[in-house]
Structure formats: C-alpha cells, structure tokens
Design a protein around this motif. Structure first.
Motif, PDB file in Angstrom:
ATOM      1  N   LEU A 136     -31.699 -15.001 -13.726  1.00  0.00           N
ATOM      2  CA  LEU A 136     -32.960 -15.722 -13.535  1.00  0.00           C
ATOM      3  C   LEU A 136     -32.743 -17.010 -12.749  1.00  0.00           C
ATOM      4  N   GLN A 137     -31.676 -17.747 -13.099  1.00  0.00           N
ATOM      5  CA  GLN A 137     -31.379 -18.995 -12.395  1.00  0.00           C
ATOM      6  C   GLN A 137     -31.099 -18.736 -10.916  1.00  0.00           C
ATOM      7  N   MET A 138     -30.295 -17.720 -10.652  1.00  0.00           N
ATOM      8  CA  MET A 138     -29.962 -17.386  -9.267  1.00  0.00           C
ATOM      9  C   MET A 138     -31.212 -16.951  -8.498  1.00  0.00           C
ATOM     10  N   PHE A 139     -32.078 -16.199  -9.166  1.00  0.00           N
ATOM     11  CA  PHE A 139     -33.301 -15.693  -8.530  1.00  0.00           C
ATOM     12  C   PHE A 139     -34.208 -16.850  -8.108  1.00  0.00           C
ATOM     13  N   GLY A 143     -34.716 -18.478  -4.046  1.00  0.00           N
ATOM     14  CA  GLY A 143     -36.014 -18.561  -3.394  1.00  0.00           C
ATOM     15  C   GLY A 143     -36.409 -19.993  -3.074  1.00  0.00           C
ATOM     16  N   LEU A 144     -36.157 -20.896  -4.036  1.00  0.00           N
ATOM     17  CA  LEU A 144     -36.547 -22.289  -3.852  1.00  0.00           C
ATOM     18  C   LEU A 144     -35.693 -22.964  -2.782  1.00  0.00           C
ATOM     19  N   PHE A 145     -34.371 -22.768  -2.847  1.00  0.00           N
ATOM     20  CA  PHE A 145     -33.490 -23.392  -1.865  1.00  0.00           C
ATOM     21  C   PHE A 145     -33.764 -22.862  -0.466  1.00  0.00           C
ATOM     22  N   SER A 146     -34.044 -21.577  -0.390  1.00  0.00           N
ATOM     23  CA  SER A 146     -34.352 -20.971   0.907  1.00  0.00           C
ATOM     24  C   SER A 146     -35.565 -21.646   1.540  1.00  0.00           C
ATOM     25  N   ILE A 154     -29.826 -15.193   1.562  1.00  0.00           N
ATOM     26  CA  ILE A 154     -28.410 -14.891   1.324  1.00  0.00           C
ATOM     27  C   ILE A 154     -27.537 -16.137   1.481  1.00  0.00           C
ATOM     28  N   PRO A 155     -27.681 -16.930   2.557  1.00  0.00           N
ATOM     29  CA  PRO A 155     -26.901 -18.178   2.630  1.00  0.00           C
ATOM     30  C   PRO A 155     -27.206 -19.144   1.485  1.00  0.00           C
ATOM     31  N   ALA A 156     -28.477 -19.210   1.059  1.00  0.00           N
ATOM     32  CA  ALA A 156     -28.837 -20.080  -0.070  1.00  0.00           C
ATOM     33  C   ALA A 156     -28.135 -19.617  -1.343  1.00  0.00           C
ATOM     34  N   LEU A 157     -28.085 -18.304  -1.544  1.00  0.00           N
ATOM     35  CA  LEU A 157     -27.427 -17.746  -2.724  1.00  0.00           C
ATOM     36  C   LEU A 157     -25.924 -17.998  -2.676  1.00  0.00           C
ATOM     37  N   SER A 355     -29.621 -10.798  -8.971  1.00  0.00           N
ATOM     38  CA  SER A 355     -30.809 -11.620  -8.717  1.00  0.00           C
ATOM     39  C   SER A 355     -31.584 -11.147  -7.499  1.00  0.00           C
ATOM     40  N   LEU A 356     -30.916 -10.427  -6.599  1.00  0.00           N
ATOM     41  CA  LEU A 356     -31.592  -9.922  -5.397  1.00  0.00           C
ATOM     42  C   LEU A 356     -32.546  -8.782  -5.721  1.00  0.00           C
ATOM     43  N   TYR A 357     -32.418  -8.230  -6.942  1.00  0.00           N
ATOM     44  CA  TYR A 357     -33.228  -7.060  -7.320  1.00  0.00           C
ATOM     45  C   TYR A 357     -34.155  -7.351  -8.502  1.00  0.00           C
TER      46      TYR A 357
END
Length: 446
Positions: A136-139, A143-146, A154-157, A355-357
């Motif tokens: 959940l945190q990664m998800f 999105g927010l950092f992106s 992907i770079p944000a992750l 988190s990507l899914y």
C-alpha cells in the motif's frame, strides 16, 4: 518540479546519507536489530511519531476531514487510547520480562506466554500484514511522487525502494530511528499551512461538521485505530527497544502531542475547505487544494515532508518484516544481521513489484487494519482476561477465519464497523470457550 523543491530533495537525500553513515559506524549486532534496547525518550518520541504518521495521512486526512468533519478526529482518540494501553502493558507485564528475554516482536510475547503455536500464528499474521502495508505504501508513494516530481512511475518506485534499501542495509534499526528523528521534524511544516488559508469557521457552520448519521462510523474508526496500533509490529519493536519505563512514557506522551498537532492541522484544512464550500474533487483536495495554492517555498517544503512521511513508515515496516522473518527462521546471533538484511531487501522488492498491480486502495487499507486489529484485540484480551493457551489460540484462529470469510464473502468492507467483525467474533469465541470450560470443570468433592 521547481528548483526549490529539487534543492530541498537533494538536501534531504544528502542528510539521509550522512545519518546512515554515522549510524553504521562501529555498530554492534544488538544496535542493528533494536538499538541495544537503549532508546532514549527523545528517540522514542520521534521514531514513534514518524513511524505512525504516513504520507497518506496527509493526502487522505484532508479528504476524510472534508467528508466526515470533526468525526475524523475520533481516529486520534483511538491512537491516544492505544498509547495508554501500550505504556501500561509495558509497565505491568513487559518491562520485567524484557530484561531477561530478547523480545523483538509482539509474537515473542505471545510465544513466551502461550507457547510456540501462538507465537508462530501471530508472527505469520504480522508478516502478512506488514507485506500488505508495504504494498500500500509503495502504491500510494509511487503515484504521488510521480505526480509531484513529474517523473514516470517506475523511476519514482525505484527511487523510493532504492533509498530505503540502502540505509536499512547499512544502518538497520539504529539508522531507522536516527532518520525518523530527521524525517519527523520535516513533517512539522504542515502546521504552517493553517495560517495560509482564509478562516471559514463560524459558530453556525460547526454543527454541519457533526453529522449524526456518521457517529458509528467515527466510533468504528476510533476502535480500529486503537486495536491496529496495539497489534502493529512497528509499535512493539519500539516499545521493546526502550531504555526504561520512564523513557517510554515520555516518548509516547510527546509523540502523541506531535501527532495531535500535525493531524489536527490536517483535519483543520479539510473542515475549513468544507465550510468554504469548495466544490472540487475531495479525493484530490490535498494536492490541488493545498499544494497547488501554497507559496512556492512552503509548497516545495511540504513535498519533501510527504516524501519524509512515506520513508519514515516504509523503513519501519520493511525492517520489522525483515526481523520477524529472520527470527522465525531461528537464526543465531551471528547470522541474524545477514538474514535480517536479506529478508528486509526481499520484502521491499516483493512489495514494490506487487504495488504495480494493486487495484483497490481503500478496501485494501481496511482489510489490512481489520487483520492487524485481531492481534491488537488478542493482546488486550490477554491483558484484561488473562486467558489460557487454548482460549487465546481459539481467539486468534476464529478471528483469522472470520477475516478470511469476510474478504471472500465481502462482509468486511471499507466501513470501519464491518472491519471490526473479525475481532468481535474472536472475542465471542473466547468467552464461549471460557464458559464451556467452566461448565465442564469437575466440581470439588468434599
């Protein structure tokens, strides 16, 4: 992303690198795992505050306060109740045990009190809960950092996962605590935002933020927060690492004050927008309504505050997961650091990929809280009712089974009251087992 935000971000990452390097120098095994059970009141304050306040408390907090008004603050009543129980539980039960036993998680306490089955069952649930929390945190973070940094997901992750992996690999729990102090301080600028917006609070409008139909939602939110904090692996990792009872007491009190200041500021923003009659999409209220209108220097600082908030909870959860899995493998003192590093890294990688899914964020949040609440409720039952091994195992098994059935049959939803059903069913099971044991207990012969 503007130049000021880039500068703040570079300074933030540089400070993390310096803290990690200092923390890892001449570090012994016990410091890597739990800071040598020597957390001061100051360290306890900031690491508790930073590990509990995550980035989506900022983002969703404004939205929830907008939608539910003052009822949203009930969540922090639950947090205050949990802090009181954590302190009393440590003072009356754990402080003497911790001196003679190397407890690292709440599962270790259940193992000592009720046997290996209880320990393994609790640790298994905690591992599942921590992994879901990391996902959940990664998800949310990705999105927010992106969006904030104007880069692809992907770079944000990779940036998020990479930074956390580096400082946990080298510094462990000690680095997590030291970076929590820094990251906790960085979260405080949110308080300044309340002075930026026009005040729309009036006596006539206040009753509109107390919708009676939302009362039970608020009660459920308070109870969920209470039980989930009692069951959080990160909470007990910090409790077990405290220097003494007094340090823990001071740390929890000041951490709650800081939490109330920041959470109160977030709630104020949401309710103030509600009173202003802002008609924009509530789900986007923080980024569009808050960040979008702040002065550049404060908006940029708040972006870094969000990053710090996410990092402070991701590192705590990832390290707690690594320690739990390493301990379950029955590692020796010589190999526990290597195993913890490996499983911490593995947990971060798995959660980043998963988190990507992820499709349904809000329902996943309440599912996670519902599961962890079963552990918190079991701990409270242990403290209040002093159950035997059979009773506590019945509590844990029934609570988990009802949780799984609730997810499959969809009666555990994103309504806080339904998320409490597994814990309630577990309590009923414990009471029925106790009544049954009393009924079949042979009467004394005179």
């Amino acid at each position: 992303m503007n130049n000021i935000a880039i500068l703040y971000l570079i300074l933030y990452l540089g400070a993390l690198a310096i803290i990690t390097w200092i923390s890892s120098r001449r570090e012994i095994a016990s410091e890597y795992i739990n800071s040598g059970k020597n957390l001061s009141a100051t360290e306890s304050t900031w690491t508790t505050f930073a590990s509990l306040l995550t980035g989506y408390n900022f983002v969703l907090g404004v939205t929830f306060a907008y939608l539910y008004g003052f009822w949203y603050l009930f969540a922090f009543i639950g947090a205050g109740m949990a802090f009181v129980v954590l302190y009393l539980f440590y003072k009356k039960r754990l402080s003497t045990l911790q001196k003679d036993h190397n407890f690292l998680s709440i599962g270790d306490y259940f193992g000592f009190q009720y046997g290996s089955f209880s320990r393994n069952f609790v640790n298994l649930i905690l591992c599942g809960g921590l992994l879901l929390f990391l996902i959940l945190q990664m998800f949310v973070n990705t999105g927010l950092f992106s969006a904030l940094l104007h880069i692809e997901k992907i770079p944000a992750l990779l940036l998020t996962a990479g930074v956390v992996c580096v400082y946990l690999w080298f510094g462990g729990f000690k680095a997590s605590v030291k970076t929590d102090i820094f990251q906790g301080i960085l979260m405080l600028p949110i308080i300044l935002t309340i002075f930026v917006f026009p005040v729309h609070f009036t006596v006539e409008k206040i009753p509109t933020a107390f919708d009676p139909s939302q009362f039970w939602f608020a009660v459920g939110l308070a109870l969920l927060q209470f039980f989930s904090l009692l069951g959080q692996a990160e909470s007990f990792q910090r409790v077990f690492a405290s220097r003494d009872t007094q340090s823990l007491k001071k740390g929890l009190i000041i951490a709650f004050i800081l939490l109330a200041l920041v959470a109160g500021s977030i709630a104020y923003l949401g309710i103030n927008f509600k009173f202003a009659g802002i008609a924009s999409d509530p789900s986007n209220l923080f980024t569009a309504g808050v960040l979008g209108v702040l002065p550049e220097w404060l908006g940029s600082l708040l972006i870094v505050s969000l990053i710090a908030a996410f990092m402070g909870t991701i590192d705590s959860s990832a390290f707690a997961l690594g320690v739990l899995v390493a301990k379950m493998r029955k590692t020796t003192e010589e190999t526990i650091i290597r195993s913890t590093r490996f499983f911490t890294l593995l947990g971060i990688v798995i959660s980043a990929v998963a988190s990507l899914y992820l499709f349904s964020f809000l329902s996943s949040v309440f599912a996670l809280i519902s599961l962890i609440s079963v552990i918190g409720a079991a701990l409270l039952a242990s403290f209040l009712f002093k159950p035997n091994t059979f009773e506590i195992n019945a509590f844990l098994i029934v609570g988990t089974i009802v949780f799984v059935l609730g997810i499959v049959l969809k009666f555990v939803t994103d309504n806080p009251i339904t998320s409490l059903i597994p814990s309630g069913a577990a309590l009923v099971a414990l009471l029925l087992v106790r009544i049954y044991q009393k009924l079949i207990k042979p009467m004394p012969v005179y």
